[in-house]
Design an enzyme around this catalytic site. Structure first.
Site, PDB file in Angstrom:
ATOM      1  N   GLU A   1      17.102   7.104 -10.186  1.00  0.00           N
ATOM      2  CA  GLU A   1      16.399   7.388 -11.437  1.00  0.00           C
ATOM      3  C   GLU A   1      16.602   6.276 -12.458  1.00  0.00           C
ATOM      4  O   GLU A   1      17.504   5.452 -12.335  1.00  0.00           O
ATOM      5  CB  GLU A   1      16.869   8.724 -12.018  1.00  0.00           C
TER       6      GLU A   1
ATOM      7  N   ASP B   1      25.008 -17.758 -31.008  1.00  0.00           N
ATOM      8  CA  ASP B   1      23.958 -18.734 -31.274  1.00  0.00           C
ATOM      9  C   ASP B   1      22.672 -18.039 -31.732  1.00  0.00           C
ATOM     10  O   ASP B   1      22.362 -16.924 -31.306  1.00  0.00           O
ATOM     11  CB  ASP B   1      23.673 -19.554 -30.008  1.00  0.00           C
TER      12      ASP B   1
ATOM     13  N   GLU C   1      25.944 -18.103 -36.187  1.00  0.00           N
ATOM     14  CA  GLU C   1      25.135 -19.262 -36.555  1.00  0.00           C
ATOM     15  C   GLU C   1      23.903 -18.751 -37.293  1.00  0.00           C
ATOM     16  O   GLU C   1      22.898 -18.399 -36.686  1.00  0.00           O
ATOM     17  CB  GLU C   1      24.720 -20.069 -35.317  1.00  0.00           C
TER      18      GLU C   1
ATOM     19  N   TRP D   1      18.882 -14.150   6.712  1.00  0.00           N
ATOM     20  CA  TRP D   1      17.735 -14.175   5.802  1.00  0.00           C
ATOM     21  C   TRP D   1      16.590 -13.270   6.252  1.00  0.00           C
ATOM     22  O   TRP D   1      15.416 -13.572   6.028  1.00  0.00           O
ATOM     23  CB  TRP D   1      17.252 -15.617   5.574  1.00  0.00           C
TER      24      TRP D   1
END
Length: 684
Positions: free
Chosen positions: A85, A324, A377, A74
């Protein structure tokens, strides 16, 4: 097909030109959409042949990026990305001395983002393929998923069904137990039920990782990660593989209409800015859903979302998608009341960036995977939503017929049985655009959620707790509820569309409602489960509703009315409460009268010949009263009736609260329905 659209010819042409422009740009800049949509192979984390690891992210507003995790204890600064870029960042980790990858399988990682304002942010890669949550943690962790022996799917995709019979399912609630169920449980215990019921398609909800379980999967945080709360990616692959072995296609409920506002384990503010993947506020915020809205005009957002679709098709071998929130995507106002006036579907209120994205997604999916199924939907009724992109349409295969479940709930909540309007019911079930296929359903997950009730609960309410035993006579409420439950489903199945959908458990009249663990219910799982055990108890009437749903699907599989032309409705008698229609050489007769049956009831038919009962809601097997003799044969007569050239005499029996559905009938008992097949026509 629709002359009223002629006034909007230029709108269709402009939309199609915008799509063509996108395709040309993809060809020039990326070598075509095939390569572009495989960007999941270059972004995120990739293991090279020499076991070196290549990392790539898009963070245009970031000042610097670092990689940290278990692999470097860590350390927040030891592994910086190199800026490239167009806001891209790259990092290469050489293999260890033993030639193994520097980051082990199943270990944790984080992207450390330094902003121009001097902030240090800890983020999950947008391309993360596996994220998990510790028991006591709030935030999800990015976990490197690279198993030494990944699951290999062996069964080919089934062919695209002509008649789509869809089982809408949620893996986490697919168990009677009060806990989050697993992919493996679904594979072993639920797939065999779906197969037995005669469904040939599964629509899986809440698969894309979502930090908040109670969001039902609609607040996605990690778009490439299959939810780890149900198990591992390999276990989901096995689920789909086994479904394919049963001849069942599997659709993903994909959420590209918005994203969770989470920052530490979501896409929001990934690079420290308020835009990146989204429009800047206010356009980039959905106030009602408390979520972020994608910038579909951004090249990198297109890369991300289109590659996301490709990922689920390639890596997990889904067979298509239910998109959805399409209404929210199509309009800047994200959905309001629609009168059906065509001016509402064109003009400045339409978000053409997202509209063209949907056209592009459908074009790519159907080009690369000809048998791919896409469902929209949409509640607005956008014209040409389900017409081919080449015609100027959006390219979906089906749209959800969302007005139908609302109509049934309204009827049950507001009207007495004698006040039901046959004409209004038929109008709702047949009010759809010609040439655009619809998925009909009496109820979905929306109707089962807390705050509403399933059809079974509206019909039978608290008596479901005490009077569902077949060892005692049916009460009036249970009798009425069981019969209407079957009739509503059969009528919706036969008349409402070109596909059919059922939400898991509702096929057998699942009691109560659906409510996920949350603060408001003391984090209880009591209502976040499906009690399949009720079906397995022979003395309970749930198995009778299950048997009818099974045989209804099997009968459709034999006669194929969903794949046939729309039905011809020959009767919608308000006083008799009778509906009659024929479709695919099958005659459907419904008597919704609460107290009246009919003898020698003449029914108009189009095809001459002999008719026999093939499905009857009044069979004792289905919790009916067994009033009809299925050996009876009915012959047409040259007697013009109800705008048909021929007619058949049928008995419509008087059976108190007898609901039946037949494909054609002679006796029409009250609250009953049947289906009859013209055997002569079938032979010819």
């Amino acid at each position: 097909m629709d002359p009223y659209l002629q006034a909007y010819k230029k709108d269709f042409e402009r939309r199609y030109e915008l799509l063509q422009k996108q395709l040309v740009q993809l060809e020039e800049a990326e070598g075509g959409f095939d390569q572009f949509t495989r960007s999941y192979k270059t972004f995120g984390i990739q293991r090279k042949p020499d076991n070196s690891l290549f990392f790539k992210e898009w963070a245009p507003a970031a000042e610097a990026l670092f990689l940290t995790g278990d692999f470097n204890d860590w350390d927040k600064f030891s592994h910086p990305y190199t800026k490239k870029e167009f806001g891209k960042w790259e990092l290469i980790l050489p293999p260890k001395q033993d030639k193994s990858p520097a980051v082990n399988h199943n270990t944790k990682l984080k992207v450390v983002v330094h902003t121009k304002q001097g902030e240090r942010l800890y983020r999950i890669s947008p391309w993360a393929k596996y994220v998990t949550q510790e028991d006591t943690a709030v935030v999800y962790d990015w976990v490197h998923w690279d198993p030494p022996q990944p699951y290999v799917q062996i069964h080919p995709r089934p062919t695209k069904p002509r008649s789509l019979r869809t089982y809408e399912a949620h893996v986490g609630i697919a168990s009677p137990e009060g806990k989050i169920a697993s992919y493996t449980n679904f594979t072993n215990n639920v797939l065999p039920r779906i197969k037995d019921l005669g469904y040939n398609c599964i629509q899986l909800m809440a698969i894309m990782e979502h930090a908040y379980y109670a969001s039902f999967g609609y607040q996605v945080t990690s778009f490439f990660a299959a939810s780890s709360r149900y198990g591992t990616p390999d276990e989901l692959k096995q689920l789909i593989d086994v479904a394919h072995s049963m001849g069942i296609v599997v659709l993903l409920d994909v959420v590209h209409s918005h994203a969770s506002k989470n920052t530490e384990d979501g896409l929001n503010q990934f690079d420290g800015s308020n835009s990146c993947f989204f429009h800047s506020p206010p356009r980039g915020e959905h106030t009602q859903w408390d979520s972020r809205l994608f910038n579909y005009s951004s090249w990198e957002v297109l890369r991300f979302l289109l590659s996301n679709l490709r990922w689920w098709m390639e890596e997990y071998r889904f067979d298509g998608f239910r998109f959805d929130g399409v209404t929210s995507m199509l309009y800047h106002h994200h959905g309001t009341s629609f009168s059906g006036d065509y001016s509402e579907y064109f003009g400045l209120q339409v978000d053409e960036d997202s509209l063209v994205y949907l056209m592009l997604a459908n074009h790519i999916l159907h080009t690369l995977y000809p048998d791919c199924i896409t469902i929209a939907e949409d509640v607005s009724g956008m014209p040409a939503l389900c017409r081919a992109v080449q015609e100027g349409g959006l390219g979906f295969d089906y749209r959800l017929a969302m007005a139908i479940p609302d109509k049934w709930i309204q009827i049950l909540k507001e009207l007495k049985d004698e006040d039901w309007s046959m004409g209004n019911i038929v109008y709702t079930l047949t009010n759809r655009r010609f040439g655009e296929k619809c998925i009909a359903y009496a109820e979905s997950h929306d109707q089962a959620l807390v705050g509403d009730k399933s059809l079974a609960f509206w019909l039978m309410d608290k008596e479901m707790y005490t009077n569902m035993s077949s060892l005692v006579p049916m009460t009036h409420i249970i009798d009425r509820g069981i019969q209407l439950h079957k009739m509503i489903r059969l009528l919706t199945h036969g008349l409402g569309g070109e596909g059919y959908l059922n939400f898991m458990g509702n096929e057998f009249g699942h009691p109560e409602w659906l409510d996920f663990p949350r603060v408001g219910n003391n984090h209880s799982y009591h209502y976040a489960r499906r009690q399949f055990n009720l079906v397995d108890m022979d003395h309970l009437r749930y198995h009778q509703l299950y048997a009818f749903d099974r045989d209804m699907n099997r009968t459709e599989d034999k006669y194929g009315w969903l794949a046939a032309q729309p039905a011809f409705v020959s009767a919608k008698h308000e006083e008799d409460k009778v509906i009659v229609f024929d479709r695919a050489n099958v005659l459907f007769i419904f008597n919704f009268h609460p107290s009246k049956s009919f003898q020698n009831y003449r029914i108009g038919v189009e095809v001459p010949g002999k008719y026999k009962i093939k499905l009857d809601t009044d069979e004792t097997l289905y919790g009916g009263h067994g009033r009809l003799d299925h050996n009876t044969e009915f012959f047409s007569e040259s007697h013009p009736f109800n705008v048909t050239k021929l007619s058949v005499l049928k008995n419509v029996m008087h059976i108190k609260w007898l609901l039946r559905g037949l494909l054609m009938g002679t006796i029409v008992p009250q609250h009953s329905a049947r289906m009859y097949c013209n055997e002569g026509a079938a032979q010819s």
